[in-house]
Design a protein around this motif. Structure first.
Motif, PDB file in Angstrom:
ATOM      1  N   GLY A 357      -5.059  -7.725  -2.762  1.00 50.04           N
ATOM      2  CA  GLY A 357      -4.869  -8.429  -4.023  1.00 50.04           C
ATOM      3  C   GLY A 357      -4.399  -9.837  -3.793  1.00 50.04           C
ATOM      4  N   GLY A 358      -3.982 -10.463  -4.869  1.00 47.97           N
ATOM      5  CA  GLY A 358      -3.458 -11.813  -4.751  1.00 47.97           C
ATOM      6  C   GLY A 358      -4.523 -12.836  -5.041  1.00 47.97           C
ATOM      7  N   GLY A 359      -4.676 -13.150  -6.337  1.00 49.03           N
ATOM      8  CA  GLY A 359      -5.613 -14.199  -6.742  1.00 49.03           C
ATOM      9  C   GLY A 359      -7.022 -13.903  -6.299  1.00 49.03           C
ATOM     10  N   ASP A 360      -7.543 -14.810  -5.488  1.00 51.49           N
ATOM     11  CA  ASP A 360      -8.960 -14.779  -5.164  1.00 51.49           C
ATOM     12  C   ASP A 360      -9.304 -13.996  -3.909  1.00 51.49           C
ATOM     13  N   THR A 361      -8.300 -13.541  -3.189  1.00 56.29           N
ATOM     14  CA  THR A 361      -8.545 -12.931  -1.885  1.00 56.29           C
ATOM     15  C   THR A 361      -9.621 -11.855  -1.928  1.00 56.29           C
ATOM     16  N   SER A 362      -9.580 -11.052  -3.008  1.00 55.01           N
ATOM     17  CA  SER A 362     -10.501  -9.934  -3.086  1.00 55.01           C
ATOM     18  C   SER A 362     -11.963 -10.393  -3.194  1.00 55.01           C
ATOM     19  N   ARG A 363     -12.175 -11.661  -3.565  1.00 55.42           N
ATOM     20  CA  ARG A 363     -13.552 -12.164  -3.648  1.00 55.42           C
ATOM     21  C   ARG A 363     -14.239 -12.182  -2.289  1.00 55.42           C
ATOM     22  N   VAL A 378      -8.513  -2.369  -4.740  1.00 56.71           N
ATOM     23  CA  VAL A 378      -8.683  -3.814  -4.776  1.00 56.71           C
ATOM     24  C   VAL A 378      -8.166  -4.268  -6.133  1.00 56.71           C
ATOM     25  N   SER A 379      -7.108  -5.052  -6.120  1.00 57.11           N
ATOM     26  CA  SER A 379      -6.459  -5.427  -7.376  1.00 57.11           C
ATOM     27  C   SER A 379      -7.180  -6.576  -8.064  1.00 57.11           C
ATOM     28  N   ILE A 380      -7.192  -6.549  -9.403  1.00 59.11           N
ATOM     29  CA  ILE A 380      -7.746  -7.680 -10.158  1.00 59.11           C
ATOM     30  C   ILE A 380      -6.610  -8.539 -10.713  1.00 59.11           C
ATOM     31  N   ALA A 381      -5.399  -8.271 -10.274  1.00 55.79           N
ATOM     32  CA  ALA A 381      -4.243  -8.991 -10.813  1.00 55.79           C
ATOM     33  C   ALA A 381      -3.724 -10.065  -9.860  1.00 55.79           C
TER      34      ALA A 381
HETATM   35 MG    MG Z   1      -7.243 -10.215  -7.208  1.00 59.43          MG
END
Ligand code: MG
Ligand code: 3PG
Length: 404
Positions: A357-363, A378-381
């Protein structure tokens, strides 16, 4: 432990008001599809398939910002993911909205206008104050139940988040449920083995508060990104400072240097710093340098080096749980994706419990063809993820618990 009611506790066939978080990047006026639509679509589809009348509310941007736009485009994107029509009404709680809500049949879906266009939504206030607003008092009687699925906005005390649970029977949606469980795991679960946290990204203060809060819970921190360079600076290396026109390090250094030094001092044995860094050479190619060989910082570093990835990967392989907060480099540029992708690949290879998670990392997961199924969650937060990691309570969750 979850102590709120979920959709499983809600009888089907009702008029349900659902808070989603569809806040998305907007480029030249066009709303960009992203993981939030895909995730929330599952909750919306489930409710519609059960025969509920589903009315969704969400926000986009903040008044005064370029991305503060109508939710008209969001309705179309959401419809694609749900696989059913999603009607849109350019109103939140006025006569036009109420009329559209009353006209719904079982299984139909409607999206209301951007809730932040309604004056009662923002400023933050207590649930009691928010429940007492005209917005909540007018809209709530049109429904039998309220479902909050907007985990990524759960840190905001806004009317659509904390007001409705006092006015209607309140339940958590599927996104709320799964995000809550995975993101609080590091603070609440006991893992039977090594817990590792990969911390990077651009914001030093976030990283520090997470590291301080998780002091007892995490056995190994693997550092990268802007934050990692600041830690290297604290360790005495000539990096983590602004060179020619940069505005990334010095101000954050001034504000956080003392804390970084003390974290390094007290938990040094649990912190692994990059041993090499990557930069763009004169030919525009990726080049790497050992941190010991850096005599003076003359250019920006954009990623951790390959040797660092080779050090981090086995630590991940030995872990029982791995949490990722922030990227290790500028992964959007393929040349500088080695650190972030290398670490994600190492996590994907193991069967440890993992949260990204954490902003854009999951992109980075979809950009580089990794399989989301190889991660536990995978967090969307963004902000709510940080708060969950640091064990801070979330106002949205508190009101759902009180309502249960
Ligand atoms: Mg995220
Ligand atoms: C987000 O996108 O981080 C959430 O939707 C919260 O939005 P906000 O930071 O504008 O309140």
């Amino acid at each position: 432990m979850m102590s709120f009611n979920t959709i499983d506790d809600l009888d089907p066939g009702q008029r349900v008001l659902v808070r989603l978080d569809l806040n998305s990047p907007v480029e030249d006026g066009t709303v960009q599809d992203n993981r939030r639509f895909e995730r929330h679509a599952e909750t919306v589809r489930e409710l519609a398939e059960r025969g509920d009348r589903v009315v969704c509310m969400a926000h986009q941007g903040r008044p005064g910002d370029d991305d503060f736009v109508s939710l008209r485009q969001h309705a179309d994107i959401l419809a694609e993911h749900v696989g059913r029509d999603v009607g849109f009404v350019p109103d939140t709680y006025g006569p036009e909205a109420i009329e559209a809500i009353e006209a719904l049949d079982a299984g139909e879906i409607l999206l209301l206008e951007n809730v932040r266009m309604c004056e009662d939504e923002l400023p933050e206030a207590s649930p009691e104050t928010k429940a007492d607003t005209e917005f909540v008092q007018t809209l709530a009687p049109a429904f039998d139940a309220y479902v909050n699925d907007a985990y990524s906005a759960a840190h905001r005390k806004h009317a659509s988040i904390v007001g409705f649970p006092l006015a209607l029977p309140a339940y958590a949606g599927r996104v709320m449920e799964s995000e809550y469980e995975a993101n609080t795991a590091i603070a609440e679960r006991d893992f039977d083995g090594q817990v590792t946290m990969v911390v990077g990204g651009t914001k030093a203060s976030d990283v520090i508060s997470v590291m301080e809060a998780l002091d007892e819970k995490v056995d190994q921190f693997l550092l990268g990104g802007i934050a990692g360079e600041l830690f290297l600076r604290a360790a005495g290396y000539p990096v983590g400072e602004d060179v020619e026109g940069m505005d990334l390090f010095d101000e954050q250094w001034e504000r956080n240097a003392d804390t970084i030094r003390s974290v390094l001092d007290e938990r040094g044995d649990a912190i692994t710093l990059a041993s090499d860094l990557a930069y763009e050479d004169a030919e525009g190619e990726r080049a790497e340098i050992d941190v010991e060989a850096i005599e003076e910082k003359t250019q920006g570093f954009l990623d951790v080096g390959s040797e660092t990835v080779e050090t981090y990967a086995p630590i991940i392989h030995e872990s029982e749980a791995v949490f990722v907060k922030g990227a290790l480099g500028l992964f959007e540029d393929e040349r500088f994706s080695v650190g972030t992708v290398g670490v994600l690949e190492a996590i994907a290879e193991t069967d440890c419990f993992s949260v990204v998670g954490g902003g854009d990392t999951s992109r980075a997961i979809e950009m580089y063809g990794l399989d989301e199924a190889d991660f536990s969650h995978v967090s969307i937060a963004g902000g709510a993820y940080i708060r969950a990691l640091t064990g801070e309570s979330l106002p949205a969750v508190d009101v759902l618990e009180d309502a249960a």
